[in-house]
Design a protein around this motif. Structure first.
Motif, PDB file in Angstrom:
ATOM      1  N   ASP A 173       8.345  19.646 -18.862  1.00  0.00           N
ATOM      2  CA  ASP A 173       8.589  20.390 -17.634  1.00  0.00           C
ATOM      3  C   ASP A 173       9.197  19.398 -16.649  1.00  0.00           C
ATOM      4  O   ASP A 173       8.598  18.358 -16.361  1.00  0.00           O
ATOM      5  CB  ASP A 173       7.290  20.974 -17.078  1.00  0.00           C
ATOM      6  CG  ASP A 173       7.550  21.993 -15.970  1.00  0.00           C
ATOM      7  OD1 ASP A 173       8.546  21.815 -15.226  1.00  0.00           O
ATOM      8  OD2 ASP A 173       6.773  22.944 -15.845  1.00  0.00           O
ATOM      9  N   ALA A 174      10.372  19.711 -16.156  1.00  0.00           N
ATOM     10  CA  ALA A 174      11.098  18.743 -15.321  1.00  0.00           C
ATOM     11  C   ALA A 174      10.313  18.325 -14.079  1.00  0.00           C
ATOM     12  O   ALA A 174      10.559  17.244 -13.537  1.00  0.00           O
ATOM     13  CB  ALA A 174      12.458  19.314 -14.919  1.00  0.00           C
ATOM     14  N   LYS A 175       9.376  19.143 -13.629  1.00  0.00           N
ATOM     15  CA  LYS A 175       8.578  18.743 -12.464  1.00  0.00           C
ATOM     16  C   LYS A 175       7.601  17.624 -12.815  1.00  0.00           C
ATOM     17  O   LYS A 175       7.038  16.967 -11.935  1.00  0.00           O
ATOM     18  CB  LYS A 175       7.824  19.939 -11.875  1.00  0.00           C
ATOM     19  CG  LYS A 175       6.673  20.473 -12.689  1.00  0.00           C
ATOM     20  CD  LYS A 175       5.954  21.582 -11.933  1.00  0.00           C
ATOM     21  CE  LYS A 175       4.747  22.114 -12.687  1.00  0.00           C
ATOM     22  NZ  LYS A 175       5.151  22.879 -13.895  1.00  0.00           N
ATOM     23  N   ASN A 176       7.387  17.387 -14.119  1.00  0.00           N
ATOM     24  CA  ASN A 176       6.540  16.281 -14.587  1.00  0.00           C
ATOM     25  C   ASN A 176       7.376  15.141 -15.164  1.00  0.00           C
ATOM     26  O   ASN A 176       6.912  14.389 -16.013  1.00  0.00           O
ATOM     27  CB  ASN A 176       5.559  16.781 -15.649  1.00  0.00           C
ATOM     28  CG  ASN A 176       4.581  17.800 -15.106  1.00  0.00           C
ATOM     29  OD1 ASN A 176       4.640  18.976 -15.465  1.00  0.00           O
ATOM     30  ND2 ASN A 176       3.690  17.362 -14.239  1.00  0.00           N
ATOM     31  N   ARG A 177       8.597  15.016 -14.681  1.00  0.00           N
ATOM     32  CA  ARG A 177       9.499  13.974 -15.198  1.00  0.00           C
ATOM     33  C   ARG A 177       9.023  12.566 -14.848  1.00  0.00           C
ATOM     34  O   ARG A 177       9.381  11.601 -15.532  1.00  0.00           O
ATOM     35  CB  ARG A 177      10.913  14.196 -14.661  1.00  0.00           C
ATOM     36  CG  ARG A 177      11.031  14.091 -13.146  1.00  0.00           C
ATOM     37  CD  ARG A 177      12.364  14.626 -12.651  1.00  0.00           C
ATOM     38  NE  ARG A 177      12.478  14.527 -11.196  1.00  0.00           N
ATOM     39  CZ  ARG A 177      11.935  15.389 -10.346  1.00  0.00           C
ATOM     40  NH1 ARG A 177      11.257  16.410 -10.814  1.00  0.00           N
ATOM     41  NH2 ARG A 177      12.099  15.245  -9.046  1.00  0.00           N
ATOM     42  N   GLU A 178       8.238  12.432 -13.790  1.00  0.00           N
ATOM     43  CA  GLU A 178       7.748  11.120 -13.371  1.00  0.00           C
ATOM     44  C   GLU A 178       6.323  10.854 -13.818  1.00  0.00           C
ATOM     45  O   GLU A 178       5.926   9.702 -13.981  1.00  0.00           O
ATOM     46  CB  GLU A 178       7.863  10.979 -11.852  1.00  0.00           C
ATOM     47  CG  GLU A 178       9.298  11.077 -11.336  1.00  0.00           C
ATOM     48  CD  GLU A 178       9.377  10.958  -9.828  1.00  0.00           C
ATOM     49  OE1 GLU A 178       8.311  10.750  -9.200  1.00  0.00           O
ATOM     50  OE2 GLU A 178      10.488  11.075  -9.277  1.00  0.00           O
ATOM     51  N   SER A 179       5.548  11.914 -14.026  1.00  0.00           N
ATOM     52  CA  SER A 179       4.158  11.759 -14.442  1.00  0.00           C
ATOM     53  C   SER A 179       3.668  13.066 -15.054  1.00  0.00           C
ATOM     54  O   SER A 179       3.999  14.152 -14.558  1.00  0.00           O
ATOM     55  CB  SER A 179       3.273  11.378 -13.249  1.00  0.00           C
ATOM     56  OG  SER A 179       1.903  11.439 -13.599  1.00  0.00           O
ATOM     57  N   LEU A 180       2.870  12.942 -16.113  1.00  0.00           N
ATOM     58  CA  LEU A 180       2.266  14.128 -16.705  1.00  0.00           C
ATOM     59  C   LEU A 180       1.048  14.593 -15.924  1.00  0.00           C
ATOM     60  O   LEU A 180       0.565  15.704 -16.109  1.00  0.00           O
ATOM     61  CB  LEU A 180       1.866  13.836 -18.160  1.00  0.00           C
ATOM     62  CG  LEU A 180       3.004  13.554 -19.134  1.00  0.00           C
ATOM     63  CD1 LEU A 180       2.442  13.228 -20.518  1.00  0.00           C
ATOM     64  CD2 LEU A 180       3.953  14.741 -19.219  1.00  0.00           C
ATOM     65  N   GLU A 181       0.532  13.743 -15.043  1.00  0.00           N
ATOM     66  CA  GLU A 181      -0.679  14.061 -14.300  1.00  0.00           C
ATOM     67  C   GLU A 181      -0.405  14.658 -12.923  1.00  0.00           C
ATOM     68  O   GLU A 181      -1.274  15.294 -12.336  1.00  0.00           O
ATOM     69  CB  GLU A 181      -1.527  12.795 -14.147  1.00  0.00           C
ATOM     70  CG  GLU A 181      -1.995  12.223 -15.486  1.00  0.00           C
ATOM     71  CD  GLU A 181      -2.774  10.943 -15.332  1.00  0.00           C
ATOM     72  OE1 GLU A 181      -2.821  10.431 -14.190  1.00  0.00           O
ATOM     73  OE2 GLU A 181      -3.318  10.450 -16.331  1.00  0.00           O
ATOM     74  N   SER A 182       0.794  14.435 -12.393  1.00  0.00           N
ATOM     75  CA  SER A 182       1.128  14.982 -11.078  1.00  0.00           C
ATOM     76  C   SER A 182       2.539  15.554 -11.109  1.00  0.00           C
ATOM     77  O   SER A 182       3.379  15.129 -11.902  1.00  0.00           O
ATOM     78  CB  SER A 182       1.032  13.902  -9.995  1.00  0.00           C
ATOM     79  OG  SER A 182       1.915  12.831 -10.283  1.00  0.00           O
ATOM     80  N   SER A 183       2.795  16.526 -10.253  1.00  0.00           N
ATOM     81  CA  SER A 183       4.078  17.230 -10.236  1.00  0.00           C
ATOM     82  C   SER A 183       4.972  16.711  -9.120  1.00  0.00           C
ATOM     83  O   SER A 183       4.497  16.396  -8.019  1.00  0.00           O
ATOM     84  CB  SER A 183       3.852  18.733 -10.044  1.00  0.00           C
ATOM     85  OG  SER A 183       3.076  19.259 -11.100  1.00  0.00           O
TER      86      SER A 183
END
Length: 206
Positions: A125-135
């Motif tokens: 999910d592109a909103k989790n491109r930086e972290s799987l724990e935060s959007s």
């Protein structure tokens, strides 16, 4: 869905390959390395490939699935009498085996000619491109770089075939659909995107 340009693996022409099994430049076909024991006319894909795409979307949440596809003539085994779901839910008791009800029979399989074969896939999910724990919602009216990996796959790509990437948004057949991401309008900047194919003897970047 959107297709991303692919790399072609033609029958190699005469002449030396890259030294020490190195990589060719972007978009160039790679010849097999003699030390790997495989036909030089094929490319051996190993491990998981990596996607790096620059995208723009009209939704802050944009689930993406990448399919790595081998475009070329081949054959594929297809179940003809029972679906995979039926096989997974089928039960077989001792009575069934004793009375030979057929519950343990091997599924009928037919071989069909195909022009494309999905090698592997992976999602993010592109909103989790930086972290799987935060959007981190995608920016409005701007691009963002998204990197993710596909499942590892060992495959041999025959000479003359083309490898392509298909991007699917909110792919319900593979991931849980995000109802807040319906109606996605996705743009992929091909010139700023790349795919790294883990070819034995040297990766191909296209």
């Amino acid at each position: 869905m959107r297709s991303v340009r692919g790399a072609r693996f033609p029958t190699p022409a005469a002449g030396p390959g890259p030294p020490n099994g190195g990589s060719h430049a972007k978009g160039q076909p790679r010849r097999g390395h003699p030390a790997d024991g495989r036909d030089d006319h094929h490319a051996h894909l190993s491990r998981g490939s990596c996607r790096d795409h620059r995208i723009a979307s009209n939704r802050p949440s944009t689930p993406l699935t990448a399919l790595l596809v081998d475009y070329g003539p081949s054959t594929q085994a297809v179940l003809t009498d029972r679906s995979p779901l039926q096989l997974s839910t089928e039960t077989c008791t001792r009575t069934d085996l004793r009375e030979r009800t057929g519950c343990a029979r091997r599924p009928a399989v037919s071989v069909q000619a195909v022009t494309a074969t999905m090698l592997t896939r992976g999602a993010i999910d592109a909103k989790n491109r930086e972290s799987l724990e935060s959007s981190t919602p995608l920016p409005a009216n701007a691009t963002a770089d998204v990197t993710w990996r596909l499942h590892a796959r060992d495959a041999v790509i025959p000479a003359g075939h083309r490898i392509g990437v298909v991007i699917v948004t909110n792919h319900g057949g593979y991931i849980n659909q995000d109802t807040g991401a319906n109606g996605i309008a996705l743009q992929v900047s091909l010139g700023a995107s790349k795919v790294v194919l883990p070819i034995v003897g040297g990766a191909v970047i296209t």
